[in-house]
Design a protein around this motif. Structure first.
Motif, PDB file in Angstrom:
ATOM      1  N   GLY A 162     -20.933  11.118  -8.608  1.00 34.42           N
ATOM      2  CA  GLY A 162     -20.848  11.083 -10.066  1.00 34.42           C
ATOM      3  C   GLY A 162     -19.432  11.344 -10.548  1.00 34.42           C
ATOM      4  O   GLY A 162     -18.508  11.574  -9.785  1.00 34.42           O
ATOM      5  N   TRP A 163     -19.285  11.328 -11.866  1.00 38.25           N
ATOM      6  CA  TRP A 163     -17.963  11.525 -12.467  1.00 38.25           C
ATOM      7  C   TRP A 163     -17.714  13.007 -12.691  1.00 38.25           C
ATOM      8  O   TRP A 163     -18.499  13.708 -13.323  1.00 38.25           O
ATOM      9  N   THR A 164     -16.607  13.529 -12.115  1.00 41.55           N
ATOM     10  CA  THR A 164     -16.163  14.905 -12.338  1.00 41.55           C
ATOM     11  C   THR A 164     -14.661  14.870 -12.570  1.00 41.55           C
ATOM     12  O   THR A 164     -14.020  13.816 -12.507  1.00 41.55           O
ATOM     13  N   ASP A 165     -14.093  16.053 -12.809  1.00 38.72           N
ATOM     14  CA  ASP A 165     -12.634  16.115 -12.966  1.00 38.72           C
ATOM     15  C   ASP A 165     -11.905  15.700 -11.696  1.00 38.72           C
ATOM     16  O   ASP A 165     -10.741  15.303 -11.752  1.00 38.72           O
ATOM     17  N   LEU A 166     -12.595  15.796 -10.578  1.00 40.34           N
ATOM     18  CA  LEU A 166     -11.978  15.364  -9.312  1.00 40.34           C
ATOM     19  C   LEU A 166     -11.873  13.843  -9.216  1.00 40.34           C
ATOM     20  O   LEU A 166     -11.243  13.318  -8.294  1.00 40.34           O
ATOM     21  N   SER A 167     -12.504  13.139 -10.163  1.00 40.87           N
ATOM     22  CA  SER A 167     -12.519  11.675 -10.115  1.00 40.87           C
ATOM     23  C   SER A 167     -11.389  11.047 -10.929  1.00 40.87           C
ATOM     24  O   SER A 167     -11.366   9.836 -11.119  1.00 40.87           O
TER      25      SER A 167
ATOM     26  N   VAL B 298       0.836  -1.201   0.000  1.00 42.98           N
ATOM     27  CA  VAL B 298       0.000   0.000   0.000  1.00 42.98           C
ATOM     28  C   VAL B 298       0.875   1.256   0.000  1.00 42.98           C
ATOM     29  O   VAL B 298       0.618   2.215  -0.736  1.00 42.98           O
ATOM     30  N   ALA B 299       1.913   1.240   0.826  1.00 42.61           N
ATOM     31  CA  ALA B 299       2.792   2.409   0.907  1.00 42.61           C
ATOM     32  C   ALA B 299       3.462   2.699  -0.426  1.00 42.61           C
ATOM     33  O   ALA B 299       3.632   3.862  -0.809  1.00 42.61           O
ATOM     34  N   ARG B 300       3.816   1.647  -1.159  1.00 48.21           N
ATOM     35  CA  ARG B 300       4.494   1.854  -2.440  1.00 48.21           C
ATOM     36  C   ARG B 300       3.538   2.371  -3.518  1.00 48.21           C
ATOM     37  O   ARG B 300       3.986   2.814  -4.571  1.00 48.21           O
ATOM     38  N   ILE B 301       2.246   2.308  -3.253  1.00 50.11           N
ATOM     39  CA  ILE B 301       1.262   2.941  -4.145  1.00 50.11           C
ATOM     40  C   ILE B 301       0.934   4.350  -3.657  1.00 50.11           C
ATOM     41  O   ILE B 301       0.893   5.311  -4.434  1.00 50.11           O
ATOM     42  N   VAL B 302       0.717   4.474  -2.356  1.00 49.11           N
ATOM     43  CA  VAL B 302       0.253   5.739  -1.792  1.00 49.11           C
ATOM     44  C   VAL B 302       1.309   6.830  -1.893  1.00 49.11           C
ATOM     45  O   VAL B 302       1.012   7.967  -2.301  1.00 49.11           O
ATOM     46  N   VAL B 303       2.549   6.530  -1.533  1.00 52.36           N
ATOM     47  CA  VAL B 303       3.577   7.579  -1.449  1.00 52.36           C
ATOM     48  C   VAL B 303       3.802   8.276  -2.793  1.00 52.36           C
ATOM     49  O   VAL B 303       3.724   9.514  -2.875  1.00 52.36           O
ATOM     50  N   PRO B 304       4.092   7.539  -3.883  1.00 52.68           N
ATOM     51  CA  PRO B 304       4.309   8.260  -5.145  1.00 52.68           C
ATOM     52  C   PRO B 304       3.049   8.932  -5.677  1.00 52.68           C
ATOM     53  O   PRO B 304       3.130   9.958  -6.359  1.00 52.68           O
ATOM     54  N   SER B 305       1.873   8.368  -5.357  1.00 55.21           N
ATOM     55  CA  SER B 305       0.629   8.978  -5.825  1.00 55.21           C
ATOM     56  C   SER B 305       0.358  10.295  -5.107  1.00 55.21           C
ATOM     57  O   SER B 305       0.051  11.317  -5.728  1.00 55.21           O
ATOM     58  N   ILE B 306       0.485  10.285  -3.793  1.00 57.72           N
ATOM     59  CA  ILE B 306       0.242  11.506  -3.019  1.00 57.72           C
ATOM     60  C   ILE B 306       1.238  12.598  -3.396  1.00 57.72           C
ATOM     61  O   ILE B 306       0.896  13.788  -3.432  1.00 57.72           O
ATOM     62  N   ALA B 307       2.474  12.187  -3.682  1.00 59.26           N
ATOM     63  CA  ALA B 307       3.480  13.188  -4.055  1.00 59.26           C
ATOM     64  C   ALA B 307       3.056  13.950  -5.308  1.00 59.26           C
ATOM     65  O   ALA B 307       3.149  15.187  -5.373  1.00 59.26           O
ATOM     66  N   VAL B 308       2.562  13.237  -6.306  1.00 56.55           N
ATOM     67  CA  VAL B 308       2.162  13.877  -7.562  1.00 56.55           C
ATOM     68  C   VAL B 308       0.867  14.668  -7.377  1.00 56.55           C
ATOM     69  O   VAL B 308       0.751  15.825  -7.822  1.00 56.55           O
TER      70      VAL B 308
ATOM     71  N   TRP C 134      -8.319  18.919  -1.360  1.00 60.09           N
ATOM     72  CA  TRP C 134      -7.532  18.194  -0.355  1.00 60.09           C
ATOM     73  C   TRP C 134      -7.871  16.714  -0.315  1.00 60.09           C
ATOM     74  O   TRP C 134      -7.009  15.882  -0.038  1.00 60.09           O
ATOM     75  N   HIS C 135      -9.155  16.365  -0.587  1.00 55.95           N
ATOM     76  CA  HIS C 135      -9.516  14.943  -0.534  1.00 55.95           C
ATOM     77  C   HIS C 135      -8.919  14.160  -1.705  1.00 55.95           C
ATOM     78  O   HIS C 135      -8.821  12.933  -1.648  1.00 55.95           O
ATOM     79  N   ASN C 136      -8.522  14.861  -2.780  1.00 53.48           N
ATOM     80  CA  ASN C 136      -7.769  14.184  -3.830  1.00 53.48           C
ATOM     81  C   ASN C 136      -6.384  13.798  -3.322  1.00 53.48           C
ATOM     82  O   ASN C 136      -5.892  12.687  -3.564  1.00 53.48           O
ATOM     83  N   VAL C 137      -5.744  14.744  -2.613  1.00 54.63           N
ATOM     84  CA  VAL C 137      -4.378  14.511  -2.126  1.00 54.63           C
ATOM     85  C   VAL C 137      -4.338  13.285  -1.224  1.00 54.63           C
ATOM     86  O   VAL C 137      -3.429  12.453  -1.314  1.00 54.63           O
ATOM     87  N   PHE C 138      -5.346  13.129  -0.369  1.00 50.71           N
ATOM     88  CA  PHE C 138      -5.362  12.020   0.586  1.00 50.71           C
ATOM     89  C   PHE C 138      -6.153  10.811   0.076  1.00 50.71           C
ATOM     90  O   PHE C 138      -6.500   9.923   0.846  1.00 50.71           O
ATOM     91  N   LEU C 139      -6.420  10.797  -1.229  1.00 50.87           N
ATOM     92  CA  LEU C 139      -7.069   9.659  -1.882  1.00 50.87           C
ATOM     93  C   LEU C 139      -8.428   9.340  -1.264  1.00 50.87           C
ATOM     94  O   LEU C 139      -8.793   8.164  -1.095  1.00 50.87           O
TER      95      LEU C 139
END
Length: 871
Positions: free
Chosen positions: A669-674, A632-642, A655-660
């Motif tokens: 629904g589907w938005t750009d935030l998705s 999980v960490a190897r997915i979360v860390v590089p994703s949160i960084a970007v 902010w909820h995008n940053v913290f997944l």
């Protein structure tokens, strides 16, 4: 009797405070200065009381044990060294010599058992140490050493090793062994440091300690070098290492030369040394510049010592005799002997020797029937007596590698050999017993020891060349070469031939790199290779390659020509790797509108479940949880960084995008935030499963029904398919069931299980998504994953496919930020730039995370070391 001024202890132990604040001992994260160590030693000395008494110490590699040792040396109390761990050997010595104080180890501490306030022994003023001869642990025969001998040998060792205050030695040998004791003595003499540990060189935590504490040296016996070979020592980056010392038995000349040459390349020296407990530790050393040229030699006498060769009557050889201030006072076999002073001034070593070029001495044989294995001197006569006590008629011979015994009669000797090895305190592999009709004898009726030793001689196995290179297609595969691939890709230094990719902590992110390199060396890797030990992955030199049919089924000349033509153009790659590469290209191209092909992200979700089952479900619950959280960490860390960077530099995310968390708390629904829905949902699934599977009852259910368990999860999630329940996933609907389908596919071992999965896919995937062709893409992708283990890939695309598959996660999270800069110029360029940027980010991020994991591992090792030594 009270200690008189002329009975002051050994000076290096008594004068610790002279080095002030210099670091003396490190234990894990804790560093103890010489001033602090002097205070500890002084307090321990005072606890011994004013009367000079005989102290017995169960010597272990702990701070408390070292403190007792130094306190006795500093205050002039004779110290009887007991073997670590207590047991029968310690009790025999305690019963034989009746010490006045016994310092026993208990939970990393030393507890003093004060038996009397005044000694009942007559203790000679010069007596400082009582040490078992190598291999005679538990025997009442001890070596009597004076304080002057201990000091003189420490001084000699410090001189020829050129020890300096900046040096740090790791305690690879126990304090109860005179060799290990000499390392401590010589370093404390010059104000150097000791990294106190009981870790083995096969433990990766030991090498983390070497790096973090800037260790400059460690001591090794011959067996240590076998372990160093096994852990890939020649590839380790150890910038602080200045030298390695070797003693405790003869090291094979080829190993001496090999490690000396390695040291020359890496910038450290190899000191081959020769010694005996009777000489306090060391009698000779081989200068490092002579090790490559004269690997058979023991070298020259230590400073202050001298050799002479005394002819042996009846033999065309001479015995090596040593003289010097470090020679023992004599032996002790009973308490009354503790009153004796010096009985010898020179030491007859029992070794036959000669002097060669440059004045270097070389051992050519033994006068007495002793061998030295793993640093322990073994009396072959005692071996015969042990076997006789077991009712066996036997004769024993040996070398510095094995004890071989011929036993008369037709017997099953496996249990006897195990018992003998335990009695001798040597590895089981060092004892070989042979059932013979009668013991081989010479014409005079004496046992024919050379013939007995010859029973153990086997043909040397051919040594395969160490030839693996990642870019060499013609290199033959060896276990060592495959070990190197695993070590490089997984950043591990403790890879054994019994390890597998999964047992070493491999996951889907490192799987591609390893599989591609293995395919290059092995030609073809078997299905399920990730769970196979290395020794099973590498074919025997004479075995046929995988898929070979033999003469009866071999293709004809036309068939061979076609196969050769195909092998030049195509190379097989594992289906999961190809699907990852193709899917990420289709995802990026669709998002950029270069072309549109939807559904491949859902194929990746099934593939994620497939890889989860292969890499995250082995081992105990604790091991599995650790592996899952690491994934999980190897997915979360590089994703949160970007995403965090995108949040800062653009207004497109929250902010909820940053913290997944957008899938849970973002707008419906589907938005750009998705845009990062895939990463979010995958992380939620992995965390949820990690929590679920740590529950004992769930764990038992999984182990009992490995195929049915994921289908139950899929069934629960499919309730949303029938509108029974509803969860706020952004426009994608439920996807856990696809993850679970991939999981079930990975554990489908039988044809009927794959057939059942096919039926389930046909019943559930069509109609589950708004677009028919999206459903078709998901269905076809899943069935390919289920039924086809490998796919042909043009050789020119082999490396590109591997790179895209390895970096697919990184491409997914970065392409949203990259393609807008190129989209208005060329959509094709935007796709290419997005893929390239993801590959670059993958290379940088994986290196950074690897460094972080090594740092965390070092911290963990340090904590473990503290617990072992000081808890």
């Amino acid at each position: 009797m009270t200690i008189q001024p002329d009975l002051a202890g050994v000076s290096f132990a008594a004068n610790l405070a002279a080095f002030g604040d210099r670091p003396a001992i490190s234990v894990g994260d804790r560093s103890i200065s010489y001033g602090e160590l002097a205070q500890l030693v002084g307090a321990m000395s005072r606890s011994f009381g004013p009367a000079r008494r005989l102290i017995a110490l169960e010597a272990e590699s702990t701070l408390s044990s070292l403190t007792v040792y130094l306190a006795a040396m500093a205050s002039g109390h004779p110290l009887l060294i007991l073997p670590p761990g207590g047991g029968q050997a310690s009790e025999k010595l305690i019963a034989a010599y009746d010490p006045d104080i016994v310092a026993r180890s208990a939970h990393g501490d030393c507890v003093l058992d004060v038996r009397r306030d005044e000694t009942r022994h007559d203790l000679h003023p010069e007596l400082a140490l009582l040490v078992s001869t190598s291999g005679s642990t538990g025997s009442p025969k001890l070596v009597r050493l004076s304080g002057a001998s201990v000091q003189a040998n420490a001084t000699a060792i410090a001189e020829y090793l050129h020890l300096r205050p900046s040096d740090t030695a790791a305690t690879t040998l126990p304090l109860s062994y005179c060799y290990g004791m000499s390392v401590v003595n010589s370093h404390l003499l010059v104000g150097a440091s000791i990294a106190l540990t009981d870790l083995s060189v096969v433990d990766p935590c030991f090498w983390e300690l070497v790096r973090s504490r800037h260790v400059t040296s460690f001591a090794a016996v011959p067996y240590t070098f076998d372990l160093l070979d096994r852990v890939g020592f020649e590839r380790m980056d150890l910038p602080s290492l200045r030298y390695i010392t070797q003693a405790g038995g003869r090291l094979a000349p080829e190993k001496v030369r090999s490690f000396a040459e390695l040291g020359q390349k890496r910038g450290w020296d190899l000191f081959v040394m020769y010694g005996q407990t009777e000489a306090t530790a060391r009698m000779a050393y081989l200068p490092p510049d002579q090790a490559v040229v004269h690997p058979h030699a023991i070298g020259i006498p230590v400073p202050g010592g001298a050799f002479r060769l005394e002819p042996v009557p009846g033999l065309d050889a001479s015995e090596l005799v040593f003289s010097g201030p470090n020679v023992m006072l004599g032996y002790a076999e009973r308490p009354e002997d503790l009153a004796l002073g010096r009985e010898i001034t020179e030491l007859r070593t029992g070794d036959l020797a000669r002097q060669g070029p440059g004045g270097l001495y070389e051992i050519v044989g033994r006068r007495s029937r002793f061998v030295k294995i793993a640093g322990l001197r073994i009396d072959l006569g005692q071996v015969e007596r042990i076997l006789s006590d077991l009712g066996l008629s036997a004769a024993a011979a040996g070398s510095d590698e094995i004890v071989a015994a011929a036993v008369e009669g037709d017997r099953d000797l496996a249990l006897v050999a195990k018992t003998l090895a335990q009695d001798l305190r040597v590895p089981r592999a060092a004892v070989e017993l042979y059932s013979v009709p009668s013991i081989p004898r010479l014409a005079n009726g004496k046992p024919d020891y050379p013939a007995i030793l010859a029973l153990s001689v086997r043909p040397e196995p051919a040594q395969p060349e160490d030839v693996l290179h990642a870019d060499d297609d013609n290199s033959p595969a060896t276990t060592d070469s495959v070990q190197r691939i695993f070590a490089d890709a997984l950043e591990r230094q403790d890879v054994a031939i019994t390890d597998s990719f999964v047992s070493l902590g491999g996951d889907s992110l490192s799987y591609v790199a390893v599989s591609v390199r293995l395919e290059k060396v092995l030609g073809r890797i078997p299905q399920g290779w990730h769970t196979m030990p290395i020794c099973e992955l590498v074919p025997a030199p004479d075995s046929a390659p995988s898929g070979y049919l033999g003469k009866a089924g071999a293709p004809g000349s036309v068939g061979r020509a076609v196969q050769k033509w195909q092998s030049k153009l195509l190379a097989s790659m594992e289906t999961g790797i190809v699907l990852r590469a193709v899917a990420i290209v289709f995802i990026v191209a669709t998002h950029i509108d270069f072309f549109s092909w939807q559904g491949t992200a859902h194929v990746l979700m099934a593939l994620a479940g497939y890889n989860f089952a292969r890499f995250q479900l082995t081992g105990s619950r604790r091991e599995r949880l650790r592996r899952q959280l690491r994934a999980v960490a190897r997915i979360v860390v590089p994703s949160i960084a970007v995403i965090g960077l995108a949040f800062v530099v653009t207004d497109d995310y929250r902010w909820h995008n940053v913290f997944l968390l957008n899938s849970l708390v973002g707008p419906p629904g589907w938005t750009d935030l998705s845009r990062f829905w895939f990463v979010e949902v995958l992380v939620h699934i992995l965390i949820g499963l990690a929590i679920l599977l740590v529950i004992p009852g769930v764990d038992r259910a999984l182990r009992r029904w490995p195929w049915g368990f994921p289908l139950v999860l899929a069934g629960i999630d499919l309730l949303q398919r029938f509108d029974v329940i509803e969860l706020p996933y952004p426009g994608q609907g439920p996807v856990l069931w696809l993850f679970a389908f991939g999981w079930a596919a990975a554990v489908s071992r039988r044809w009927w299980q794959r057939a059942a999965m096919t039926a389930l896919a046909l019943l559930t995937i069509p109609g589950s998504f708004p677009s028919e062709y999206r459903s078709a893409t998901i269905l076809v992708g899943f069935l390919i994953l289920l039924w086809i283990p490998t796919l042909p890939v043009p050789r020119g695309l082999h490396l590109i496919t591997a790179l895209l598959a390895s970096s697919s996660l990184y491409i997914y999270v970065t392409h949203w930020l990259v393609y807008p800069y190129f989209d208005e110029f060329s959509k094709g360029l935007a796709v290419a730039a997005s893929l390239a940027a993801g590959v670059v980010y993958w290379a940088l991020a994986t290196r950074a995370m690897g460094n972080a994991e090594r740092w965390l591992r070092a911290r963990s090792c340090a904590r473990r070391n503290v617990q072992r030594i000081t808890s």
